[in-house]
Design a protein around this motif. Structure first.
Motif, PDB file in Angstrom:
ATOM      1  N   GLU A  73     -39.234  99.728  21.371  1.00  0.00           N
ATOM      2  CA  GLU A  73     -38.826 100.516  20.217  1.00  0.00           C
ATOM      3  C   GLU A  73     -37.811  99.783  19.349  1.00  0.00           C
ATOM      4  OE1 GLU A  73     -37.433 104.312  21.423  1.00  0.00           O
ATOM      5  OE2 GLU A  73     -39.360 104.963  22.245  1.00  0.00           O
ATOM      6  N   GLU A  74     -37.046  98.880  19.951  1.00  0.00           N
ATOM      7  CA  GLU A  74     -36.009  98.172  19.213  1.00  0.00           C
ATOM      8  C   GLU A  74     -36.529  96.945  18.481  1.00  0.00           C
ATOM      9  OE1 GLU A  74     -35.860  98.822  22.468  1.00  0.00           O
ATOM     10  OE2 GLU A  74     -34.571 100.607  22.406  1.00  0.00           O
ATOM     11  N   SER A  75     -37.759  96.530  18.761  1.00  0.00           N
ATOM     12  CA  SER A  75     -38.270  95.282  18.209  1.00  0.00           C
ATOM     13  C   SER A  75     -38.523  95.370  16.707  1.00  0.00           C
ATOM     14  CB  SER A  75     -39.570  94.895  18.917  1.00  0.00           C
ATOM     15  OG  SER A  75     -40.123  93.727  18.326  1.00  0.00           O
ATOM     16  N   VAL A  76     -38.232  94.270  16.034  1.00  0.00           N
ATOM     17  CA  VAL A  76     -38.523  94.192  14.598  1.00  0.00           C
ATOM     18  C   VAL A  76     -40.035  94.188  14.358  1.00  0.00           C
ATOM     19  CG1 VAL A  76     -38.546  91.664  14.563  1.00  0.00           C
ATOM     20  CG2 VAL A  76     -37.923  92.918  12.485  1.00  0.00           C
ATOM     21  N   PHE A  77     -40.799  93.910  15.400  1.00  0.00           N
ATOM     22  CA  PHE A  77     -42.254  93.876  15.283  1.00  0.00           C
ATOM     23  C   PHE A  77     -42.901  95.238  15.554  1.00  0.00           C
ATOM     24  CE2 PHE A  77     -40.916  89.606  16.669  1.00  0.00           C
ATOM     25  CZ  PHE A  77     -41.382  88.868  15.591  1.00  0.00           C
ATOM     26  N   ALA A  78     -42.110  96.214  15.949  1.00  0.00           N
ATOM     27  CA  ALA A  78     -42.655  97.530  16.269  1.00  0.00           C
ATOM     28  C   ALA A  78     -43.216  98.205  15.016  1.00  0.00           C
ATOM     29  CB  ALA A  78     -41.582  98.414  16.895  1.00  0.00           C
ATOM     30  N   ILE A  79     -44.356  98.862  15.178  1.00  0.00           N
ATOM     31  CA  ILE A  79     -44.945  99.653  14.104  1.00  0.00           C
ATOM     32  C   ILE A  79     -44.784 101.115  14.482  1.00  0.00           C
ATOM     33  CG2 ILE A  79     -47.046 100.199  12.810  1.00  0.00           C
ATOM     34  CD1 ILE A  79     -48.037  97.391  13.420  1.00  0.00           C
ATOM     35  N   ARG A  80     -43.882 101.795  13.817  1.00  0.00           N
ATOM     36  CA  ARG A  80     -43.625 103.202  14.103  1.00  0.00           C
ATOM     37  C   ARG A  80     -44.658 104.073  13.411  1.00  0.00           C
ATOM     38  NH1 ARG A  80     -39.271 100.211  14.212  1.00  0.00           N
ATOM     39  NH2 ARG A  80     -37.737 100.528  15.873  1.00  0.00           N
ATOM     40  N   MET A  81     -44.898 105.257  13.988  1.00  0.00           N
ATOM     41  CA  MET A  81     -45.937 106.115  13.451  1.00  0.00           C
ATOM     42  C   MET A  81     -45.669 106.497  12.003  1.00  0.00           C
ATOM     43  SD  MET A  81     -48.872 107.340  13.871  1.00  0.00           S
ATOM     44  CE  MET A  81     -49.117 106.957  15.601  1.00  0.00           C
ATOM     45  N   SER A  82     -44.415 106.706  11.641  1.00  0.00           N
ATOM     46  CA  SER A  82     -44.104 107.050  10.252  1.00  0.00           C
ATOM     47  C   SER A  82     -44.456 105.893   9.320  1.00  0.00           C
ATOM     48  CB  SER A  82     -42.615 107.399  10.120  1.00  0.00           C
ATOM     49  OG  SER A  82     -41.803 106.327  10.578  1.00  0.00           O
ATOM     50  N   ASP A  83     -44.160 104.648   9.768  1.00  0.00           N
ATOM     51  CA  ASP A  83     -44.510 103.481   8.962  1.00  0.00           C
ATOM     52  C   ASP A  83     -46.021 103.315   8.885  1.00  0.00           C
ATOM     53  OD1 ASP A  83     -41.812 102.916   8.680  1.00  0.00           O
ATOM     54  OD2 ASP A  83     -41.775 101.653  10.477  1.00  0.00           O
ATOM     55  N   TYR A  84     -46.673 103.520  10.025  1.00  0.00           N
ATOM     56  CA  TYR A  84     -48.125 103.391  10.065  1.00  0.00           C
ATOM     57  C   TYR A  84     -48.793 104.383   9.121  1.00  0.00           C
ATOM     58  CZ  TYR A  84     -52.830 104.470  11.632  1.00  0.00           C
ATOM     59  OH  TYR A  84     -54.177 104.759  11.653  1.00  0.00           O
ATOM     60  N   ALA A  85     -48.340 105.637   9.137  1.00  0.00           N
ATOM     61  CA  ALA A  85     -48.937 106.654   8.271  1.00  0.00           C
ATOM     62  C   ALA A  85     -48.798 106.270   6.806  1.00  0.00           C
ATOM     63  CB  ALA A  85     -48.288 108.012   8.538  1.00  0.00           C
ATOM     64  N   ARG A  86     -47.636 105.734   6.439  1.00  0.00           N
ATOM     65  CA  ARG A  86     -47.452 105.314   5.049  1.00  0.00           C
ATOM     66  C   ARG A  86     -48.331 104.119   4.711  1.00  0.00           C
ATOM     67  NH1 ARG A  86     -41.996 107.123   5.929  1.00  0.00           N
ATOM     68  NH2 ARG A  86     -41.446 105.153   6.922  1.00  0.00           N
ATOM     69  N   ARG A  87     -48.481 103.206   5.669  1.00  0.00           N
ATOM     70  CA  ARG A  87     -49.318 102.023   5.428  1.00  0.00           C
ATOM     71  C   ARG A  87     -50.777 102.386   5.234  1.00  0.00           C
ATOM     72  NH1 ARG A  87     -47.808  97.526   9.864  1.00  0.00           N
ATOM     73  NH2 ARG A  87     -49.836  96.742   9.129  1.00  0.00           N
ATOM     74  N   THR A  88     -51.190 103.496   5.799  1.00  0.00           N
ATOM     75  CA  THR A  88     -52.582 103.929   5.660  1.00  0.00           C
ATOM     76  C   THR A  88     -52.761 104.932   4.529  1.00  0.00           C
ATOM     77  OG1 THR A  88     -52.190 105.582   7.399  1.00  0.00           O
ATOM     78  CG2 THR A  88     -53.197 103.490   8.063  1.00  0.00           C
ATOM     79  N   GLY A  89     -51.780 105.001   3.646  1.00  0.00           N
ATOM     80  CA  GLY A  89     -51.955 105.804   2.444  1.00  0.00           C
ATOM     81  C   GLY A  89     -51.307 107.166   2.470  1.00  0.00           C
ATOM     82  N   GLY A  90     -50.632 107.540   3.565  1.00  0.00           N
ATOM     83  CA  GLY A  90     -49.982 108.843   3.644  1.00  0.00           C
ATOM     84  C   GLY A  90     -48.519 108.752   3.268  1.00  0.00           C
ATOM     85  N   GLU A  91     -47.827 109.848   3.456  1.00  0.00           N
ATOM     86  CA  GLU A  91     -46.409 109.906   3.134  1.00  0.00           C
ATOM     87  C   GLU A  91     -45.524 109.820   4.376  1.00  0.00           C
ATOM     88  OE1 GLU A  91     -45.851 113.486   0.955  1.00  0.00           O
ATOM     89  OE2 GLU A  91     -47.106 112.880  -0.723  1.00  0.00           O
ATOM     90  N   GLY A  92     -46.140 109.748   5.551  1.00  0.00           N
ATOM     91  CA  GLY A  92     -45.379 109.628   6.782  1.00  0.00           C
ATOM     92  C   GLY A  92     -44.758 110.926   7.248  1.00  0.00           C
ATOM     93  N   LYS A  93     -45.230 112.061   6.733  1.00  0.00           N
ATOM     94  CA  LYS A  93     -44.663 113.344   7.137  1.00  0.00           C
ATOM     95  C   LYS A  93     -45.085 113.685   8.565  1.00  0.00           C
ATOM     96  CE  LYS A  93     -44.424 115.222   2.445  1.00  0.00           C
ATOM     97  NZ  LYS A  93     -44.892 116.291   1.521  1.00  0.00           N
ATOM     98  N   ALA A  94     -44.359 114.630   9.168  1.00  0.00           N
ATOM     99  CA  ALA A  94     -44.585 114.953  10.582  1.00  0.00           C
ATOM    100  C   ALA A  94     -46.029 115.342  10.860  1.00  0.00           C
ATOM    101  CB  ALA A  94     -43.637 116.068  11.011  1.00  0.00           C
ATOM    102  N   HIS A  95     -46.616 116.212  10.022  1.00  0.00           N
ATOM    103  CA  HIS A  95     -47.978 116.659  10.305  1.00  0.00           C
ATOM    104  C   HIS A  95     -48.976 115.516  10.175  1.00  0.00           C
ATOM    105  CE1 HIS A  95     -47.754 117.002   5.895  1.00  0.00           C
ATOM    106  NE2 HIS A  95     -49.065 116.849   5.902  1.00  0.00           N
TER     107      HIS A  95
END
Length: 266
Positions: A73-95
């Protein structure tokens, strides 16, 4: 070879592992370093130390997979779900994070429905966008029926398994849809699953093999190693929910041959 040279080669090997689509069979230097890792315990230890310094964990090193790493979780290489959602065109919201997480869970489950699949280094699973979407929607339906039987008219309590607290989010989202110009609606569950599988392919975990049924994919050895690492949590969750049947999107059902004893062996 000096200690600094060893460290440099170990760092280079970790760097190869961060290039997900590269495999040793396509790069002579990569293949040489993988072979050294497997034959030289001291070099393997230095490589593991380099990975730890980057907050990475080495999951597997073979000539077939190359170096498979996972980030903490601490890695600079980690892809967090919020970041992933935004990268795939979303806003990264909880739902949205919930929907994307379920899409990835469904993909992994259909790709490796039996314990033997994760244990077999040569196994190649095959999944489709429609099949993954159908599985997750079926899971949501099972949970909805369970809630109805129990007479619940509100979201499940927090002491239930994690997925059962979010099934309504998926069940309420449209399966398909189209924009005004006829393009597939990205916010539909089929659109979300399509993005999830495309992302896995971009990470070198799946390979797209065709366009049938929304897109067909096969697994890679790297994906097997990643799913095996997360398997104990993932399959335990599904078993706790009582989801023991899958569908390939055509109405054909097959058992998910996982049991608690299998999970304990992961």
């Amino acid at each position: 070879m000096s200690a600094s040279d060893v460290a440099a080669e170990a760092s280079r090997l970790v760097g190869f592992g961060l290039r997900p689509k590269l495999v040793p069979s396509r790069d002579e230097e990569y293949r040489r370093l993988v072979r050294r890792f497997r034959a030289d315990d001291e070099f393997a230890a230095v490589t593991a130390a380099v990975a730890r310094g980057l907050d990475l964990v080495i999951l597997e090193v073979t000539e077939r997979t190359g170096v498979v790493v996972a980030s903490t979780e601490e890695s600079v290489f980690a892809i967090r779900m919020s970041d992933y959602a935004r990268r795939t065109g979303g806003e990264g919201k909880a739902h949205e994070r919930v929907l994307h997480a379920l899409a990835h869970l469904g993909a992994a489950t259909l790709a490796f429905p039996r314990p033997a699949d994760l244990a077999d280094e040569s196994y190649l699973g095959r999944i489709t966008v429609e099949g993954v979407e159908a599985f997750v929607r079926q899971a949501a339906t099972v949970l909805a029926e369970n809630a109805t039987v129990e007479g619940e008219d509100s979201d499940p309590s927090s002491d239930r398994p994690g997925l059962e607290t979010v099934w309504r989010v998926y069940a309420r989202r449209a399966r398909t849809g189209a924009t005004g110009d006829g393009r597939k609606l990205a916010s539909s569950t089929t659109g979300i699953v399509s993005k999830a599988l495309a992302f896995l392919a971009d990470q070198g975990l799946l390979v797209r093999t065709g366009d049938a049924r929304g897109g067909t994919y096969r697994t890679t050895p790297r994906y097997r190693a990643q799913v095996r690492e997360a398997g104990a949590i993932m399959f335990e969750e599904l078993l706790a929910l009582g989801i023991t049947a899958i569908t390939d999107g055509t109405g054909t059902l097959a058992a998910v041959e996982w049991a608690p004893d299998d999970i304990a062996k992961l």
